[in-house]
Scaffold this motif. Structure first.
Motif, PDB file in Angstrom:
ATOM      1  N   GLU A   1       7.417   6.052  15.154  1.00  0.00           N
ATOM      2  CA  GLU A   1       8.381   5.117  15.769  1.00  0.00           C
ATOM      3  C   GLU A   1       8.761   4.004  14.794  1.00  0.00           C
ATOM      4  OE1 GLU A   1       9.959   5.444  18.788  1.00  0.00           O
ATOM      5  OE2 GLU A   1       9.070   7.416  18.526  1.00  0.00           O
ATOM      6  N   GLU A   2       7.779   3.546  13.993  1.00  0.00           N
ATOM      7  CA  GLU A   2       8.091   2.526  12.981  1.00  0.00           C
ATOM      8  C   GLU A   2       9.190   3.036  12.064  1.00  0.00           C
ATOM      9  OE1 GLU A   2       4.763   0.715  10.895  1.00  0.00           O
ATOM     10  OE2 GLU A   2       3.392   1.362  12.460  1.00  0.00           O
ATOM     11  N   HIS A   3       9.044   4.292  11.636  1.00  0.00           N
ATOM     12  CA  HIS A   3       9.998   4.866  10.680  1.00  0.00           C
ATOM     13  C   HIS A   3      11.391   5.026  11.304  1.00  0.00           C
ATOM     14  CE1 HIS A   3       6.405   6.769   8.357  1.00  0.00           C
ATOM     15  NE2 HIS A   3       6.474   5.465   8.244  1.00  0.00           N
TER      16      HIS A   3
ATOM     17  N   GLY B   1       0.794  -1.231   0.000  1.00  0.00           N
ATOM     18  CA  GLY B   1       0.000   0.000   0.000  1.00  0.00           C
ATOM     19  C   GLY B   1       0.816   1.266   0.000  1.00  0.00           C
ATOM     20  N   ARG B   2       0.553   2.091   1.006  1.00  0.00           N
ATOM     21  CA  ARG B   2       1.102   3.441   1.128  1.00  0.00           C
ATOM     22  C   ARG B   2       2.622   3.497   1.011  1.00  0.00           C
ATOM     23  NH1 ARG B   2      -0.512   5.643   6.897  1.00  0.00           N
ATOM     24  NH2 ARG B   2       0.746   3.808   7.389  1.00  0.00           N
ATOM     25  N   GLY B   3       3.310   2.592   1.682  1.00  0.00           N
ATOM     26  CA  GLY B   3       4.761   2.506   1.518  1.00  0.00           C
ATOM     27  C   GLY B   3       5.571   3.478   2.340  1.00  0.00           C
ATOM     28  N   SER B   4       5.007   3.983   3.444  1.00  0.00           N
ATOM     29  CA  SER B   4       5.782   4.968   4.214  1.00  0.00           C
ATOM     30  C   SER B   4       6.978   4.319   4.921  1.00  0.00           C
ATOM     31  CB  SER B   4       4.894   5.723   5.206  1.00  0.00           C
ATOM     32  OG  SER B   4       4.531   4.904   6.280  1.00  0.00           O
ATOM     33  N   ASN B   5       6.850   3.058   5.320  1.00  0.00           N
ATOM     34  CA  ASN B   5       8.008   2.386   5.932  1.00  0.00           C
ATOM     35  C   ASN B   5       9.091   2.124   4.892  1.00  0.00           C
ATOM     36  OD1 ASN B   5       7.814   1.667   8.914  1.00  0.00           O
ATOM     37  ND2 ASN B   5       5.744   1.209   8.176  1.00  0.00           N
ATOM     38  N   PHE B   6       8.682   1.743   3.700  1.00  0.00           N
ATOM     39  CA  PHE B   6       9.639   1.585   2.597  1.00  0.00           C
ATOM     40  C   PHE B   6      10.362   2.915   2.367  1.00  0.00           C
ATOM     41  CE2 PHE B   6       9.854   2.070  -2.186  1.00  0.00           C
ATOM     42  CZ  PHE B   6      11.093   1.466  -2.310  1.00  0.00           C
TER      43      PHE B   6
ATOM     44  N   ASN C   1       9.792  -8.141   9.477  1.00  0.00           N
ATOM     45  CA  ASN C   1       8.454  -7.560   9.332  1.00  0.00           C
ATOM     46  C   ASN C   1       8.309  -6.456  10.373  1.00  0.00           C
ATOM     47  OD1 ASN C   1       5.706  -7.330   8.464  1.00  0.00           O
ATOM     48  ND2 ASN C   1       5.069  -8.467  10.282  1.00  0.00           N
ATOM     49  N   ILE C   2       7.475  -5.469  10.055  1.00  0.00           N
ATOM     50  CA  ILE C   2       7.172  -4.434  11.049  1.00  0.00           C
ATOM     51  C   ILE C   2       5.689  -4.491  11.371  1.00  0.00           C
ATOM     52  CG2 ILE C   2       6.899  -2.610   9.286  1.00  0.00           C
ATOM     53  CD1 ILE C   2       8.441  -1.044  11.913  1.00  0.00           C
ATOM     54  N   HIS C   3       5.389  -4.329  12.666  1.00  0.00           N
ATOM     55  CA  HIS C   3       3.998  -4.450  13.105  1.00  0.00           C
ATOM     56  C   HIS C   3       3.687  -3.321  14.095  1.00  0.00           C
ATOM     57  CE1 HIS C   3       0.215  -6.432  13.851  1.00  0.00           C
ATOM     58  NE2 HIS C   3       0.405  -6.230  15.140  1.00  0.00           N
TER      59      HIS C   3
HETATM   60  C1  GRF Z   1       2.354  -0.080   9.096  1.00  0.00           C
HETATM   61  O1  GRF Z   1       1.631   0.371  10.216  1.00  0.00           O
HETATM   62  C2  GRF Z   1       2.980  -1.418   9.372  1.00  0.00           C
HETATM   63  O2  GRF Z   1       3.395  -1.564  10.699  1.00  0.00           O
HETATM   64  C3  GRF Z   1       1.864  -2.360   9.086  1.00  0.00           C
HETATM   65  O3  GRF Z   1       1.199  -1.817   7.958  1.00  0.00           O
HETATM   66  C4  GRF Z   1       1.422  -0.414   7.921  1.00  0.00           C
HETATM   67  C5  GRF Z   1       2.056  -0.110   6.613  1.00  0.00           C
HETATM   68  O4  GRF Z   1       2.217   1.267   6.399  1.00  0.00           O
HETATM   69  N1  GRF Z   1       2.368  -3.702   8.872  1.00  0.00           N
HETATM   70  P1  GRF Z   1       3.117   1.796   5.220  1.00  0.00           P
HETATM   71  O5  GRF Z   1       2.589   1.135   3.930  1.00  0.00           O
HETATM   72  O6  GRF Z   1       4.529   1.399   5.493  1.00  0.00           O
HETATM   73  O7  GRF Z   1       2.918   3.276   5.192  1.00  0.00           O
END
Ligand code: GRF
Length: 206
Positions: free
Chosen positions: A176-178, A13-18, A110-112
């Motif tokens: 925090e994920e980022h 999807g959105r890809g903000s972590n990527f 994986n990120i959660h």
């Molecule tokens: C994030 O909250 C991640 O932890 C979860 O799905 C979401 C993905 O967001 N697994 P993004 O696509 O990285 O913006």
């Protein structure tokens, strides 16, 4: 100089972590090669982010495959073709089966958006709010056969505030994920992670 670790990212999807990973590489905070972004959906914004940063972007459209297994085999083949050494699942919305896990055991993160093992699966932030916890957060873990069950690499805690909505809590967790995803990838790339059963040991920086 050895070649930097080749990283592939799976995103639906959105890809903000990527994007956070890409920006860490571009800023010199993370020394890896972003070898490939794979999405299972043609309309995923993550694909546009990859193209904007001149990263190989590939859609393996799940609708074009007769089964989950054949789709997954195509994803694994694409990762292998680019000689990907570490896979980062970043909002990848498909269950990954034994073929993938066997191929990338100990080499897939994986990120959660919760403090696992609390609130695995979908809508983790909503689950946290409905349960009434006062602290939630984010977890980076190795992928295994279960859903959000693998050995934990890094976690960050986020306070749940009175009046939080799913949106407000999600956005503070996302920040925090980022932060922790690039950090976890850096630790892996530096060879500082050892998996010992359920535990991940992090070696001090030399
Ligand atoms: C994030 O909250 C991640 O932890 C979860 O799905 C979401 C993905 O967001 N697994 P993004 O696509 O990285 O913006």
């Amino acid at each position: 100089m050895p070649e930097p670790l080749r990283v592939g990212v799976l995103a639906s999807g959105r890809g903000s972590n990527f994007e956070a990973l890409v920006k860490a590489v571009e800023a010199g905070r993370l020394e890896v090669t972003m070898a490939l972004l794979v999405s299972d959906r043609p309309d995923a914004p993550a694909l546009d982010i990859a193209r904007a940063h001149r990263i190989d972007a590939l859609c393996v459209d799940y609708k074009q495959f007769p089964s989950r297994e054949t789709h997954e085999m195509a994803v694994v083949a694409a990762l292998d073709e680019r000689r990907v050494e570490l896979v980062c699942q970043a909002g990848y919305m498909r269950i990954l089966g034994a073929g993938y896990i066997e191929r990338f055991r100990g080499r897939a993160l994986n990120i959660h958006p919760s403090l696992l093992p609390a609130f695995p699966g979908l809508h983790a932030q909503r689950q946290a709010l409905e349960h009434g916890v006062k602290v939630s957060g984010a977890t980076v873990h190795f992928a295994d056969e279960g859903v959000d069950t693998g050995p934990i690499v890094l976690q960050a805690a986020v306070l749940v505030l009175p009046g939080d909505t799913e949106e407000t809590l999600s956005s503070r967790i996302l920040a925090e994920e980022h932060r922790i995803y690039p950090e976890a990838v850096r630790l892996f790339a530096e060879g500082r992670l050892t998996i010992d059963g359920r535990k991940v040991h992090i070696r001090e920086s030399p």
